[in-house]
Design a protein around this motif. Sequence first.
Motif, PDB file in Angstrom:
ATOM      1  N   CYS A 192      -4.130   6.036   2.039  1.00 10.16           N
ATOM      2  CA  CYS A 192      -3.313   6.900   1.172  1.00 10.16           C
ATOM      3  C   CYS A 192      -3.522   6.604  -0.305  1.00 10.16           C
ATOM      4  CB  CYS A 192      -1.833   6.790   1.528  1.00 10.16           C
ATOM      5  SG  CYS A 192      -1.117   5.167   1.217  1.00 10.16           S
ATOM      6  N   GLY A 237       0.991   3.336  -0.465  1.00 12.08           N
ATOM      7  CA  GLY A 237       0.345   2.032  -0.319  1.00 12.08           C
ATOM      8  C   GLY A 237       1.295   0.917   0.049  1.00 12.08           C
ATOM      9  N   GLY A 238       2.469   1.261   0.616  1.00 15.30           N
ATOM     10  CA  GLY A 238       3.466   0.236   0.872  1.00 15.30           C
ATOM     11  C   GLY A 238       3.801  -0.056   2.322  1.00 15.30           C
ATOM     12  N   CYS A 239       3.263   0.694   3.284  1.00 12.19           N
ATOM     13  CA  CYS A 239       3.772   0.550   4.658  1.00 12.19           C
ATOM     14  C   CYS A 239       2.721   0.168   5.707  1.00 12.19           C
ATOM     15  CB  CYS A 239       4.492   1.828   5.087  1.00 12.19           C
ATOM     16  SG  CYS A 239       3.393   3.166   5.563  1.00 12.19           S
ATOM     17  N   ILE A 240       1.441   0.301   5.414  1.00  9.64           N
ATOM     18  CA  ILE A 240       0.331  -0.081   6.294  1.00  9.64           C
ATOM     19  C   ILE A 240       0.066   0.931   7.421  1.00  9.64           C
ATOM     20  CG2 ILE A 240      -0.677  -1.963   7.709  1.00  9.64           C
ATOM     21  CD1 ILE A 240       0.705  -3.975   6.260  1.00  9.64           C
ATOM     22  N   THR A 241       0.933   1.936   7.589  1.00  8.60           N
ATOM     23  CA  THR A 241       0.723   2.885   8.691  1.00  8.60           C
ATOM     24  C   THR A 241      -0.661   3.522   8.644  1.00  8.60           C
ATOM     25  OG1 THR A 241       3.064   3.406   8.564  1.00  8.60           O
ATOM     26  CG2 THR A 241       1.683   4.936   9.804  1.00  8.60           C
ATOM     27  N   CYS A 242      -1.172   3.772   7.457  1.00  4.54           N
ATOM     28  CA  CYS A 242      -2.421   4.520   7.304  1.00  4.54           C
ATOM     29  C   CYS A 242      -3.652   3.630   7.305  1.00  4.54           C
ATOM     30  CB  CYS A 242      -2.387   5.320   6.007  1.00  4.54           C
ATOM     31  SG  CYS A 242      -2.379   4.241   4.562  1.00  4.54           S
ATOM     32  N   TYR A 290       0.063   8.330   8.884  1.00  8.53           N
ATOM     33  CA  TYR A 290       0.534   7.889   7.568  1.00  8.53           C
ATOM     34  C   TYR A 290       2.053   7.861   7.551  1.00  8.53           C
ATOM     35  CZ  TYR A 290       1.297  12.848   6.534  1.00  8.53           C
ATOM     36  OH  TYR A 290       1.705  14.141   6.581  1.00  8.53           O
ATOM     37  N   GLY A 291       2.570   7.143   6.577  1.00  5.65           N
ATOM     38  CA  GLY A 291       4.017   7.042   6.397  1.00  5.65           C
ATOM     39  C   GLY A 291       4.375   7.292   4.943  1.00  5.65           C
ATOM     40  N   CYS A 292       4.414   6.214   4.154  1.00  2.64           N
ATOM     41  CA  CYS A 292       4.944   6.283   2.784  1.00  2.64           C
ATOM     42  C   CYS A 292       4.062   7.044   1.810  1.00  2.64           C
ATOM     43  CB  CYS A 292       5.162   4.872   2.262  1.00  2.64           C
ATOM     44  SG  CYS A 292       3.615   3.964   1.926  1.00  2.64           S
ATOM     45  N   LYS A 293       2.765   6.993   1.984  1.00  2.00           N
ATOM     46  CA  LYS A 293       1.771   7.584   1.086  1.00  2.00           C
ATOM     47  C   LYS A 293       1.739   6.971  -0.310  1.00  2.00           C
ATOM     48  CE  LYS A 293       0.191  11.713   1.647  1.00  2.00           C
ATOM     49  NZ  LYS A 293       0.045  13.165   1.615  1.00  2.00           N
ATOM     50  N   LEU A 340      -5.948   0.898   2.885  1.00  4.35           N
ATOM     51  CA  LEU A 340      -4.838   1.856   2.965  1.00  4.35           C
ATOM     52  C   LEU A 340      -5.355   3.196   2.454  1.00  4.35           C
ATOM     53  CD1 LEU A 340      -1.779  -0.317   1.930  1.00  4.35           C
ATOM     54  CD2 LEU A 340      -2.749   0.137   4.194  1.00  4.35           C
TER      55      LEU A 340
END
Length: 122
Positions: free
Chosen positions: A78, A43-48, A38-41, A76
């Motif tokens: 998160c 819903g904005g970065c797609i990492t998760c 995960y990254g931003c948590k 997403l």
Amino acid sequence: MSKTRTITIANRGGATYEVDARRPLLDTLTEQGLDLPYGCKYGGCITCAAKLTDGQIDQRRQVALNNRQLGDGYVLMCVARAVTDCTFEIGVESHDRLYRNPFLDPLQPHELKADIATPKDP
Ligand code: FES
């Protein structure tokens, strides 16, 4: 109706987790020891992103996925809540269709405009 949902992780040997349907999947699953990126948590970065292969989720708060990615089942984690019992593939090995390879899969002329996601109610 019960607020507990069963989440199956297909690419972790079919491991199952009981989650609270009112809370984001990333939080409830990582609290139970599942290793998720995960990254931003918010819903904005797609990492998760994970791939939903069965079930229904509510991810109305997501702002990063386009319609193609939504159509391919990406979620997403998160911001997503489980509406029903769900099965996911997680981690980078689930990201095979998340990003477009412009050499293998070039954009068609009608796709050159922004493909803004249009969230739907679950
Ligand atoms: S952590 Fe950034 S979209 Fe989920």
